[in-house]
Design a protein around this motif. Sequence first.
Motif, PDB file in Angstrom:
ATOM      1  N   LEU A 149       5.430  -6.245  29.347  1.00  0.00           N
ATOM      2  CA  LEU A 149       5.581  -4.847  29.098  1.00  0.00           C
ATOM      3  C   LEU A 149       5.369  -4.458  30.684  1.00  0.00           C
ATOM      4  N   VAL A 150       5.794  -2.910  30.796  1.00  0.00           N
ATOM      5  CA  VAL A 150       5.916  -2.687  32.266  1.00  0.00           C
ATOM      6  C   VAL A 150       5.054  -1.607  32.293  1.00  0.00           C
ATOM      7  N   ALA A 151       3.979  -1.320  33.200  1.00  0.00           N
ATOM      8  CA  ALA A 151       3.302  -0.339  33.266  1.00  0.00           C
ATOM      9  C   ALA A 151       3.403   0.659  34.510  1.00  0.00           C
ATOM     10  N   LEU A 152       2.556   1.660  34.381  1.00  0.00           N
ATOM     11  CA  LEU A 152       2.889   2.235  35.709  1.00  0.00           C
ATOM     12  C   LEU A 152       2.038   1.626  37.065  1.00  0.00           C
ATOM     13  N   PHE A 153       0.760   1.157  36.504  1.00  0.00           N
ATOM     14  CA  PHE A 153       0.175   0.286  37.750  1.00  0.00           C
ATOM     15  C   PHE A 153      -0.505  -0.797  36.895  1.00  0.00           C
ATOM     16  N   THR A 197       1.867  -6.136  42.128  1.00  0.00           N
ATOM     17  CA  THR A 197       2.835  -6.172  41.174  1.00  0.00           C
ATOM     18  C   THR A 197       3.654  -4.855  41.034  1.00  0.00           C
ATOM     19  N   HIS A 198       3.052  -3.828  41.950  1.00  0.00           N
ATOM     20  CA  HIS A 198       3.836  -2.713  41.762  1.00  0.00           C
ATOM     21  C   HIS A 198       4.470  -1.912  43.444  1.00  0.00           C
ATOM     22  N   GLY A 199       3.893  -2.526  44.759  1.00  0.00           N
ATOM     23  CA  GLY A 199       4.313  -2.155  45.683  1.00  0.00           C
ATOM     24  C   GLY A 199       3.301  -1.274  46.332  1.00  0.00           C
ATOM     25  N   SER A 206      11.360  -4.511  40.462  1.00  0.00           N
ATOM     26  CA  SER A 206      11.422  -3.496  39.427  1.00  0.00           C
ATOM     27  C   SER A 206      10.818  -2.338  39.359  1.00  0.00           C
ATOM     28  N   GLU A 207       9.411  -2.372  39.757  1.00  0.00           N
ATOM     29  CA  GLU A 207       8.454  -1.144  39.835  1.00  0.00           C
ATOM     30  C   GLU A 207       9.168  -0.191  40.824  1.00  0.00           C
ATOM     31  N   LEU A 208       9.498  -0.584  41.890  1.00  0.00           N
ATOM     32  CA  LEU A 208      10.219   0.409  42.868  1.00  0.00           C
ATOM     33  C   LEU A 208      11.410   0.935  42.437  1.00  0.00           C
ATOM     34  N   ALA A 214       9.341   9.821  33.726  1.00  0.00           N
ATOM     35  CA  ALA A 214      10.620   9.247  34.574  1.00  0.00           C
ATOM     36  C   ALA A 214      10.366   7.914  35.036  1.00  0.00           C
ATOM     37  N   HIS A 215       9.354   7.628  35.464  1.00  0.00           N
ATOM     38  CA  HIS A 215       8.918   6.079  35.739  1.00  0.00           C
ATOM     39  C   HIS A 215       9.174   5.266  34.572  1.00  0.00           C
ATOM     40  N   GLU A 216       8.414   5.446  33.696  1.00  0.00           N
ATOM     41  CA  GLU A 216       8.748   4.641  32.266  1.00  0.00           C
ATOM     42  C   GLU A 216       9.997   4.685  31.832  1.00  0.00           C
ATOM     43  N   TYR A 217      10.630   5.638  31.693  1.00  0.00           N
ATOM     44  CA  TYR A 217      11.856   5.668  31.287  1.00  0.00           C
ATOM     45  C   TYR A 217      13.052   4.871  32.155  1.00  0.00           C
ATOM     46  N   GLY A 218      12.654   5.000  33.379  1.00  0.00           N
ATOM     47  CA  GLY A 218      13.225   3.920  34.537  1.00  0.00           C
ATOM     48  C   GLY A 218      13.124   2.428  33.827  1.00  0.00           C
ATOM     49  N   HIS A 219      12.220   2.043  33.407  1.00  0.00           N
ATOM     50  CA  HIS A 219      12.075   0.822  32.739  1.00  0.00           C
ATOM     51  C   HIS A 219      13.139   0.611  31.591  1.00  0.00           C
ATOM     52  N   HIS A 220      13.226   1.751  30.847  1.00  0.00           N
ATOM     53  CA  HIS A 220      13.905   1.657  29.865  1.00  0.00           C
ATOM     54  C   HIS A 220      15.695   1.503  30.323  1.00  0.00           C
TER      55      HIS A 220
HETATM   56 ZN   LIG Z   1       6.278   0.393  35.799  1.00  0.00          ZN
END
Ligand SMILES: [Zn+2]
Length: 288
Positions: free
Chosen positions: A37-41, A257-259, A197-199, A166-172
Amino acid sequence: MDFNENADLDPSRSTSGAGGGGGRIAVGGVGGLVLILVALFFGIDPANLLGNQAVDTTSTTTTGQNTLQKCTTVKDIETNPQCRFVAYQNSLDRYWGSVVQGYTPAEQFVMFSGQIQTGCGTATSAVGPFYCPADEKVYLDESFFTTLQQQFGATSTPAVEAYVMAHEYGHHVQNQIGVLGQVSKGGTGADSAAVRSELQADCFAGVWFANAAKDTKGPIARITEQDIRDARAAAQAIGDDKIQQNTTGRVDRESWTHGSSAQREKWLLQGYRSGDPNSCDTWSARTL
Ligand SMILES: [Zn+2]
């Protein structure tokens, strides 16, 4: 941020009141699941999940009122501020649907409290907001923005909420265009697929900020310079280096993991200034 008072909202892909302490966990039903899963942090850390079993997502416990279901026009934000999230969600799906060929909306935006069963396992609010590719849902804990303010010093404003969404929808979007699978190769570090991916998700968030108000029939009427400053401040607040400095007192690039804060802000701005998702190719960027 101004909302378009004449716009209708479609709450059919938004759920609130889910989660809770107990509840039935139905094991099985989703075979051979890759648990990412991809989280905000805090990254894609399965240790943050309580259970590694695949779960039947239809068993989500509902403990409260699904108040988001009643958000049918932008005017409903006046009586139920949580309707803002339906507005962000609608706007995001409208934008990405207009630029990504064959785009299908994220299955559901789920606002929960406590813990919740997802297609990626059982998650708690400790994970932070996240996107689960297995069930294509975006999850957000109701208490998250209080945490963001108290622990990360990022003042919660509509622009900050919108940035997180918008970040989470970016993962979608990444899932839709087929790049999210790169992350499952694993690894951490400043050059890792996870960071790229996170950036990119931050950059996609910036692209949406640039375009949301151009959709005159959509729910967002105006994005201001102050909104962009708020979103930038939030991106800075959740950089890996800043979080590491605050929690351990030292910065370890190998476990990123996120930059960094600077990178997250940079890519958010990259998306905002270009307004073009094609400018968000963090995968081939030499310097992030
Ligand atoms: Zn993320």
